[in-house]
Design an enzyme around this catalytic site. Structure first.
Site, mmCIF file in Angstrom:
data_model
loop_
_atom_site.group_PDB
_atom_site.id
_atom_site.type_symbol
_atom_site.label_atom_id
_atom_site.label_comp_id
_atom_site.label_asym_id
_atom_site.label_seq_id
_atom_site.Cartn_x
_atom_site.Cartn_y
_atom_site.Cartn_z
ATOM 1 N N CYS A 1 0.718 -1.027 -0.172
ATOM 2 C CA CYS A 1 -0.240 -0.055 0.182
ATOM 3 C C CYS A 1 0.753 1.183 0.001
ATOM 4 O O CYS A 1 1.394 1.543 -1.184
ATOM 5 C CB CYS A 1 -0.876 -0.005 1.285
ATOM 6 S SG CYS A 1 -2.409 1.121 0.916
ATOM 7 N N HIS B 1 -3.590 -5.098 0.489
ATOM 8 C CA HIS B 1 -3.155 -5.835 1.695
ATOM 9 C C HIS B 1 -3.284 -7.369 1.711
ATOM 10 O O HIS B 1 -4.171 -7.841 2.125
ATOM 11 C CB HIS B 1 -3.776 -5.111 2.925
ATOM 12 C CG HIS B 1 -3.686 -3.907 3.125
ATOM 13 N ND1 HIS B 1 -2.769 -3.520 4.051
ATOM 14 C CD2 HIS B 1 -4.221 -2.549 2.675
ATOM 15 C CE1 HIS B 1 -2.619 -1.972 4.092
ATOM 16 N NE2 HIS B 1 -3.453 -1.490 2.994
ATOM 17 N N GLU C 1 -1.648 -9.498 3.534
ATOM 18 C CA GLU C 1 -1.574 -10.013 4.744
ATOM 19 C C GLU C 1 -2.881 -10.222 5.228
ATOM 20 O O GLU C 1 -3.073 -11.079 6.059
ATOM 21 C CB GLU C 1 -0.948 -9.007 5.967
ATOM 22 C CG GLU C 1 -1.755 -7.797 5.980
ATOM 23 C CD GLU C 1 -1.533 -6.648 5.085
ATOM 24 O OE1 GLU C 1 -1.717 -5.376 5.490
ATOM 25 O OE2 GLU C 1 -0.936 -7.082 4.207
#
Length: 543
Positions: free
Chosen positions: A380, A515, A517
């Protein structure tokens, strides 16, 4: 019909109700049951989207674009079931819905009160959409005794009476502190916590006791007697060396058996925990170590990067190595050489963030990684800073910057004013509200065939990842950046929004606007994190 497990907390906050809920959900799932986990947050914010990471920690984003509590990340990682906006609600959201109905006249002139209107709204939320599940686990945020939590406790008290017999139980997570001078665990805080709970009409069925040592039989007996629970329902929640050991530890302590017994259910089969055992073996017996520098803005509050920490751990599990994290506040080397801080690491990760503070330090980290051939993962904001670094130092656009930091002649990164969500055009402006106005949730991206990132995704040419951002790399600079080696290897389907950049001639340098994750699991590490840690392993052998 679904059965309900309400999880409350007492004595102190941050005991780990979310983790306990996730672990219990995983145990029930391992026995073949279909499980759903939901979170009730008593704060007045509509969602945590505008809350400071220092106060709230990470904002976990779901596929359908909800900004939710970080506990939903635990739920997803432990059960593999994607959470949705229907799995988290706040007092603020409930009040907003009630007041909207009141303005419409839906209540036909009635006086709006906490009981029954607020409690009914909470109950409606808890009971909605659960037909396909065997168990619904509902975590109530905060601790017993918090004023803002009272409507939620009242709602779950009413629910147990309204549901069929044996269709709801209460689990109370509490703390048994050890007092060194006395040489014993103290049960009084738990007794008083349960007393507070019983005073509002809730009798816990199971006590889940956080402790750093074995609970003596006499203390179990005392807790059972004074808290009015069976001795077998006093469950030891011992501290463990890593969070993925919690399901096995809770099973060994008898939590899942006691839950089924509380519902009058004979266990079908023992839980299938082999995969959890494999994960823990890899965590406890790694074949090596790698060190990853996280160059961030909120490094003093690790919960702000909760999913990131876990995704790096998953990458380590995939590669059978221990991932050591070196937390570096990006402001530290804004005006000095980053080499002393970074030359010992095997990989550099610059995570998401907002605002100008520390941005120049992140740009320097990207430059160090590019010039020294150190694996770099920009997420990001971390991707945006890598693009600005390339524009300044490779293309020669010395004034390259982001409009997030103020007016600039060379807006390499700018505010998105419109984008497609499905078939609908969404618009934003600089003067709009901050809350709920970002590009949120899962969006598709098209990958360039033959690119490194396509290879990382197993040759895929289309992916779906979760986003949370207002600013985007400006495609007007795409051609010049690509001429100097920074390839735009992933774009939105309409080709307007850059999603991924990479250097083909670098050992591993990838920036992503999304993102990743948020979608990583211990059983299924995200391919980008697995590949990043693999590159760090290679780097560690070169040093």
């Amino acid at each position: 019909m679904a059965r309900y497990i309400f999880i409350t907390g007492g004595v102190v906050s941050s005991l780990g109700k979310g983790l306990a809920s996730a672990a219990l959900g995983a145990l029930l799932q391992a026995r073949g049951y279909k499980v759903r986990l939901r979170k009730l947050d008593p704060y007045l914010n509509l969602d945590p989207g505008t809350m400071s990471p220092y106060q709230h920690g990470e904002v976990f984003v779901t596929d359908d674009g909800a900004e939710t509590d970080l506990d939903l990340g635990h739920y997803e990682r432990f059960t593999g079931r994607p959470a949705t906006k229907a799995d988290n609600i706040t007092t603020g959201r409930i009040y907003q819905d009630i007041l909207t109905k009141e303005r419409r006249g839906d209540y036909l002139g009635a006086t709006i009160q906490v009981v029954p209107h607020v409690t009914n709204a909470i109950k409606d939320f808890v009971l909605s959409g659960n037909d396909e599940y065997d168990f619904v686990l509902v975590e109530i945020g905060g601790t017993v005794g918090d004023i803002e939590g009272l409507p939620f406790f009242e709602a779950i008290r009413q629910l147990k009476n309204e549901l069929p017999r044996d269709h709801a139980i209460y689990i109370h997570l509490t703390l048994l502190p050890y007092i060194p001078s006395a040489g014993e665990l103290k049960t009084k805080p738990t007794q008083h916590s349960v007393k507070e709970l019983r005073s509002i009409g809730i009798q816990p069925d199971i006590l889940l006791c956080r402790t750093d040592r074995e609970i003596p039989k006499e203390e179990r007996r005392k807790l059972g007697l004074f808290c009015n629970v069976r001795e077998s329902a006093v469950i030891e929640a011992r501290d463990v060396d890593n969070i993925y050991a919690v399901p096995e530890a809770y099973h060994a302590a008898g939590l899942d058996d006691e839950v089924l017994a509380a519902f009058g259910i004979e266990p079908r089969v023992p839980p299938a925990l082999a995969s959890w055992h494999t994960i823990n073996e890899r965590v406890r017996n790694p074949e090596g170590d790698v060190t990853i520098a996280i160059v961030g803005k909120y490094t003093g509050m690790k919960d702000a990067y909760k999913s990131l920490i876990e995704a790096l751990s998953h990458g380590g599990i995939a590669n059978k190595v221990r991932v050591k994290l070196d937390w570096i506040e990006s402001e530290v080397f804004e005006n000095e050489d980053p080499a002393p801080f970074l030359e010992h690491v095997n990989g550099i990760l610059v995570p998401g963030g907002f605002g100008q503070r520390g941005a120049e330090g992140k740009i320097r980290a990207a430059q160090f990684a590019r010039e020294r051939d150190v694996p770099y993962f920009g997420i990001c904001f971390g991707m945006q800073m890598a693009v600005i670094e390339a524009a300044r130092n490779l293309v020669g656009i010395t004034e390259a910057n982001s409009t997030e930091f103020g007016p600039t002649k060379e807006p390499l990164v700018g505010l998105m004013t419109e984008w497609l969500r499905g078939n609908e055009l969404e618009r934003r402006s600089q003067s709009g509200d901050l809350g709920g106005t970002m590009r949120l949730g899962a969006y598709p991206a098209m990958l360039k065939r033959g690119s490194r990132v396509s290879e990382v995704y197993g040759g895929a040419t289309e992916i779906s990842e979760r986003h949370r951002h207002r600013y985007e790399v400006n495609t007007a600079y795409k051609d010049r950046l690509e001429q100097h080696g920074l390839k735009f290897s992933g774009l939105s389907p309409d080709g307007v929004l850059p999603e991924i950049v990479e250097y083909a001639d670098h050992p591993w340098f990838i920036g992503v606007q999304f993102h990743p994750e948020l979608k990583s699991r211990p059983f299924e590490p995200h391919p980008l994190f697995a590949s990043f840690i693999q590159a760090a392993v290679v780097q560690s052998r070169l040093v």
